[in-house]
Each structure stands twice: as C-alpha cells, then as structure tokens.
Design an enzyme around this catalytic site. Structure first.
Site, mmCIF file in Angstrom:
data_model
loop_
_atom_site.group_PDB
_atom_site.id
_atom_site.type_symbol
_atom_site.label_atom_id
_atom_site.label_comp_id
_atom_site.label_asym_id
_atom_site.label_seq_id
_atom_site.Cartn_x
_atom_site.Cartn_y
_atom_site.Cartn_z
ATOM 1 N N LYS A 291 0.845 -1.186 0.000
ATOM 2 C CA LYS A 291 0.000 0.000 0.000
ATOM 3 C C LYS A 291 0.887 1.245 0.000
ATOM 4 O O LYS A 291 1.796 1.368 0.807
ATOM 5 C CB LYS A 291 -0.905 -0.009 1.240
ATOM 6 C CG LYS A 291 -2.037 1.006 1.199
ATOM 7 C CD LYS A 291 -2.988 0.790 2.372
ATOM 8 C CE LYS A 291 -4.163 1.750 2.300
ATOM 9 N NZ LYS A 291 -5.117 1.555 3.413
ATOM 10 N N GLU A 379 -20.012 -6.471 10.175
ATOM 11 C CA GLU A 379 -20.972 -5.680 10.946
ATOM 12 C C GLU A 379 -22.049 -6.543 11.590
ATOM 13 O O GLU A 379 -22.460 -6.290 12.725
ATOM 14 C CB GLU A 379 -21.617 -4.630 10.041
ATOM 15 C CG GLU A 379 -20.675 -3.559 9.547
ATOM 16 C CD GLU A 379 -19.934 -3.940 8.278
ATOM 17 O OE1 GLU A 379 -19.169 -3.095 7.761
ATOM 18 O OE2 GLU A 379 -20.114 -5.074 7.794
ATOM 19 N N ARG A 407 -25.819 -2.589 7.487
ATOM 20 C CA ARG A 407 -25.464 -3.968 7.139
ATOM 21 C C ARG A 407 -25.763 -4.939 8.282
ATOM 22 O O ARG A 407 -25.759 -6.154 8.071
ATOM 23 C CB ARG A 407 -23.989 -4.037 6.755
ATOM 24 C CG ARG A 407 -23.576 -3.007 5.720
ATOM 25 C CD ARG A 407 -22.147 -3.166 5.280
ATOM 26 N NE ARG A 407 -22.033 -4.129 4.200
ATOM 27 C CZ ARG A 407 -20.900 -4.459 3.604
ATOM 28 N NH1 ARG A 407 -19.767 -3.906 3.999
ATOM 29 N NH2 ARG A 407 -20.868 -5.329 2.627
#
Length: 641
Positions: A291, A379, A407
C-alpha cells in the site's frame, strides 16, 4: 523495479506515454515492453492529481501494475472488471478516459471517489461498502452464461474485505455454479499469506504455467476412468500446495488457487494473468502488494496515507497571531468518553467492525486491550457479538458508522432490540458526510432506528452534549444509540464530569415572541438557532428522537402558529415524521414544516456546501420559514388568541 518518489509534485509531471492513452483500447496497442514506463508515468500522475485534489491515496498507488495488467489483457469494458470498496480505483479511472477529471475527484459535480455506474461504462458496479465484489461479479458471470455471451469476469478484492462473510458466501456459491470467474486477492498487509519465500514463489510460477495447467487437465481426463489413481494424484498435489501455500482454504471451497505472486513484478503478473484468463471454473489469484507503493512516506505509514487532503503551496512565512486550538472531532470525543467510562466500570467492552482509527478507538485499544474487539469487516457479527456479551452481564459499546450499521440491521432487530439487551451504539458519520458521497451518507439511520421497540435514540447538538448523551445512553438499561456527525462541532466547552441527562427531555435554547417554534435535532441546532434569532422564534434543542419530548411539543404547538422541524436526515421517516405522528395523535391544530433532506441520494462535495444546497444552513432555514409564513398569511394560517 517501480520508480520511488519522495515528494508529491505540485506541478504536473511529464507523462508523454500516458498522454497517448484515452481508453484501455489505446493501452492495448502498446508493446508490452513499454508498460514499465507507463507504470512509472501513471504513478507520477496519480501522486500529482491526488496532491492537487485530495482523496484516497495509498491503495491506488499499490495497484498501479495490477490495473495496467488487467486493462491490457482483458477486453474492458466488454470483459467485466469489478473493484471491491473502490479506494483503489483511481488508476482505473485514469486509464478509462477520466485523467483530467481526476483533479475534481470527491468535489461537488466532480468525479466520485468510488466506482460509479453512472460515471463510466468501465465502472461495472457501484461500490463504496466492502466485500461486495465477488457477489456482483458472480452475478455478471452467471448473467453472461444465461445469455450465452462470451465474456470474462474479474473481481479485485483486498485482504481486509475478504474478512467479511459476504465474500465467502459468494465464493461458496461460485464453486457450486462452477462459473467462469477470476477473483484477484490483493494482499497488501500480508494478513493472509505470511509464507512468501523462494519456494512458495517457485511453486506459484509452476502452478500458473501453461505446461502445468495442460498436464493437470490432461491428466484429469486420462485418470478420470481410474478414480483411485486420480484421487491419489489430487491428494498429492494438494499436499504439495499445502506445504508452501497458506491458502488451501480457497481450494477447499472450490477455487483453483494460484499464488502468492508479487503484484509489482509486471512481467510475472502479466504472464500469470495471461495463463489464468481463459481457465474454466472459479479461479483465485493471490497477489501481494505494498500500500502506497512508489511513494516512500506512504510505504512507511500506509494507515496515515490511506487518504490525504489537498496539498497547498507553502505561503510566505508571516508572523501571525496564535491560532485558536481547533475543536476536537466527534470521533475523538467518543474515544475520550469511551476511555473515561471504561475506567469507571470494568463491564464496558468496546467493539468495532474494522473502524478503530475512524471511530476514535485507538487510545481505548491501547489502554484496555483485553476489552477491545475489532471484528474486521463483519458488521452483522459485531452487533450479535455485543448482544451475546450483554447476556453475560457486560455492557458493550459498538462504535460503527451510520452507513455500516445498515449492514447489521437484522441483527439489530432480532439479536438486540427484540431481546431488550443492554447494548450502546455510537453512530459516527451520521447525516451528510461530504466527500465520500452517497455510499457513505448517514441519512437513513433515524428512519430505521426509531421504529424499533425498546431502542432509544439521541442526537447531540454539540461536543459536550455528545459526551453527556453517550454517558446517558450507556447508563440506560437496554439498547440505545447516539448519532453524531463527521468532523468537528460548534466548539462547545466539554465538561470533564459526566452527568446523565433525562431521557426524552429537550432543552429550550431561545424563547421567542414570534409565531414560529423550531424543533431542531442534532448537528443542525446551531443553524436553527441562528435562523431563530432572525425570526424571533422559539428554538428547542430536542436532544432525543426517541422518545420525543411530548410535553415540549404540545406546549410549543399551543403557543405558536407554526412548528418547524430541522434535521440532518431524510425528511421521509426521520425526526420530523416522528413529530408529525405526535401532532396527529394529540390532535394539535398547528401546521408543521419539515426541513431535512429530500428523497434522493446526496452525492459528494463539502458538507457545508451540500447542506446549504439543500436549504439546511441558517439562511436556507430562515428562507424556508418565511416562505411558509407567507403562504399561511394568505389564508391557511390559524388564529391564535
């Protein structure tokens, strides 16, 4: 090796090769030998563009080689390319005709920060939430098979997104259907594949070679008539892979697994994708990337450089008066309250679905590591986990963005509210979120929360009220939610002591002599107060969306000719709707004006500008009220004694 940059350029870099690329079709005309140069130019332009506009940063730098390889080898947009989450889609946007528009990304009327179907045919699926790519790509692959269309389908998913149950649900179904689907697992933190040594790379190259694939498939056909022999060969192959690959899980699900390979080695990446492109059935390619690749500071601090603000040229040094200390962000207020509350009661447990930094829980995780649970992008699990802990006498606090609690809605109903379990929800990013746009907008939570029995819902108007209402919600014996916006508040003094506020009780900020009473909820209370000053109106900080302060509303209706509700939420189903219901129940003979967001998705831009555009700044609130008063004076306004 990719070229490494140490500074973000403030002037546009020279990109002669990239300037010839308007679409992936142009890219595919280049000889493969020139792709390394294109990669360097693409990375340089990405640094410049995001430096000029701000936006998601590190993830895009990490997939430059992968993006080039995919668009080079696949016939996009005929072949479907589906990105997960979308943080890494900036190089994709540059290569698909939106290079200059990237300078407007996340700005009002500019490019979306995520893939958006309305923006380009190359954005095959709209995204912003995590772990949806494999489900969507599988739907596309099955749709193409049903229509007898020859096209390839690729899903690119990060290792973080692979923690969510939906990704594995989709993979299980893909294996069942035997769809022709390529899933690319972009592993940029090594959280899945630690065993990346010489032997692993050697076998990865063997398994991805055309010779091995041909031998494997040919051997399967020959030995299919001898089940015992084929079973022995298959188990031997699996044992070899298991010795050097950490991801036999994917093989067990039903995917042919290849990798891990270096996602920054363009030659290896191209060769492997070229081989896997036309394989039948579910395929998974595991690539590892860095990243922030190509920008030294981002490689060293991938979390800090996940996104950056617009970089301004350094002004001339001038002696200035000491700047006023900035107000703390609401997430910081939540984080400090969480630590303070945990110090007072050992039963407090903090839970977050992969939002530790964003929700302000870093310090809590350091001070109370045994009471901190980051459950990854899960979630549903986070909500039910909290319910289970509450059953054992703990007092869990779930820190979650408003948009992400959507969610876990079934779990909120079935596993918490129905059982009246003692769980507190800190709903960050409630209301208009700004640059992240419609996918992250927290403008539906009041509608889906206030209908649930047993649940109470608070909406603080400033920093101190946020702290005190969090304390109040946590002390409440049952499910409770406190919603607060992104960013900073109006700058209220924050009391260190914590004192519970009466549940369902508002506070009157201004008693006006005019015909209007403003019932303001949450973050828009300061704007409502400014409008109230201009109108000599009564202004009430409602504090609670559920339960409403019934007495305050009845009294306001008896003293004023017009009630006005103000909220940073959709009008449909929100706090204003709750007031309307109460007015009808009590048969109050007073008109009501609901000010809030319309029945449409609010796209990206600066939060203040978006609110003003919807008439939810002080001037807009005042103008809407004056317009309604004029209409009432035309004959519909009731007489007050």
């Amino acid at each position: 090796m990719p070229k490494t940059f140490t500074d973000i350029p403030l002037t546009r870099p020279a990109t002669p090769l990239l300037d010839t690329i308007s679409t992936p079709a142009d890219l595919r005309k280049l000889p493969q030998s020139r792709l390394d140069t294109l990669v360097d130019e693409l990375r340089a332009y990405l640094l410049y563009a995001v430096g000029r506009s701000g936006g998601h940063f590190g993830a895009g730098l990490g997939v430059v080689e992968l993006t080039v390889a995919l668009h080079y080898l696949f016939e996009t947009p005929h072949d479907r390319l589906v990105w997960d989450v979308g943080h890494q889609c900036y190089p994709h946007k540059i290569l698909t005709g939106r290079r200059e528009q990237l300078l407007s990304i996340r700005q009002r009327h500019g490019l979306s920060g995520f893939p958006n179907r309305a923006e380009s045919p190359y954005d095959t699926f709209g995204v912003g939430h995590s772990s949806t790519s494999i489900s969507a790509a599988l739907g596309m692959a099955l749709g193409a098979r049903q229509a007898e269309q020859k096209r390839r389908t690729v899903a690119v998913i990060g290792d973080g997104a692979m923690t969510a149950g939906q990704a594995f649900e989709a993979m299980s179904h893909a294996a069942h259907t035997r769809a022709n689907l390529l899933v690319i697992l972009n592993d940029n933190t090594m959280s899945i594949g630690q065993n990346v040594g010489g032997l692993a790379n050697y076998f990865a190259r063997i398994w991805a070679s055309k010779t091995y694939i041909a031998l494997r498939e040919g051997g399967k056909k020959v030995l299919s008539a001898m089940p015992a022999a084929w079973d022995f060969v298959r188990r031997t192959e699996e044992s070899m892979k298991n010795m050097v690959s950490p991801d036999m899980l994917f093989e067990a699900i039903g995917f042919n697994y290849i990798g891990p390979i270096d996602g920054h080695d363009l030659d290896e990446l191209m060769a492997t994708l070229d081989t896997m492109r036309d394989l039948e059935g579910p395929q998974l390619l595991h690539v590892y990337t860095t990243k922030g690749k190509g920008f030294g500071p981002a490689e060293a601090d991938p979390v800090g450089y996940h996104a950056i603000n617009k970089i301004e040229p350094k002004p001339k040094v001038e002696v200035a008066a000491p700047a006023k200390a900035p107000s703390p962000k609401y997430q910081s207020i939540f984080g400090q309250w969480l630590c303070d509350q945990a110090a007072l009661d050992h039963r407090l447990v903090g839970i977050t679905p992969a939002m530790c930094e964003g929700s302000g829980m870093v310090e809590f995780s350091r001070q109370f590591p045994d009471r901190f649970h980051d459950v990854a992008i899960c979630e549903q699990h986070a909500v039910t986990l909290a319910g289970g802990m509450a059953c054992e006498g703990q007092k869990p606090v779930v820190a979650i963005y408003s948009t992400f609690l959507q969610r876990g809605y079934d779990q909120l109903i079935h596993d918490v509210a129905l059982q009246n379990l003692d769980v507190t929800f800190g709903l960050d990013r409630a209301g208009v979120v700004g640059e992240d746009g419609a996918t992250h907008g927290g403008v539906f939570d009041l509608a889906y929360l206030r209908t649930l029995p047993n649940l109470i819902v608070a909406a603080p108007s400033d920093e101190n009220e946020c702290r005190q209402l969090l304390h109040t919600a946590w002390l409440h014996d049952g499910p409770a939610a406190v919603r607060y916006p992104r960013g900073t508040g109006p700058g209220a003094h924050i009391e260190e002591t914590m004192a519970p506020l009466p549940v369902g009780e508002s506070r009157t900020l201004r008693q006006g002599k005019g015909p209007v009473a403003l019932l303001a909820f949450g973050a828009l209370v300061p704007a409502a107060l400014q409008a109230g000053e201009k109108l000599d109106a009564t202004v009430i900080d409602m504090r609670w969306v559920k339960p409403l302060d019934r007495d305050a509303i009845v009294q306001a209706a008896g003293r004023h000719d017009l009630l006005v509700t103000v909220e940073d939420h959709q009008r449909m189903g929100g706090a204003g709707s709750a007031v309307n219901e109460l007015v009808m129940e009590e048969a109050l003979m007073v008109p009501v004006l609901n000010l809030g967001l319309p029945d449409e998705f609010i796209h990206h831009g600066k939060r203040d500008g978006l609110l003003a555009e919807q008439g939810l700044d002080a001037a807009g609130i005042e103008a809407s009220i004056r317009e309604r008063l004029q209409r009432l004076d035309g004959g519909a306004r009731p007489h007050r004694a």
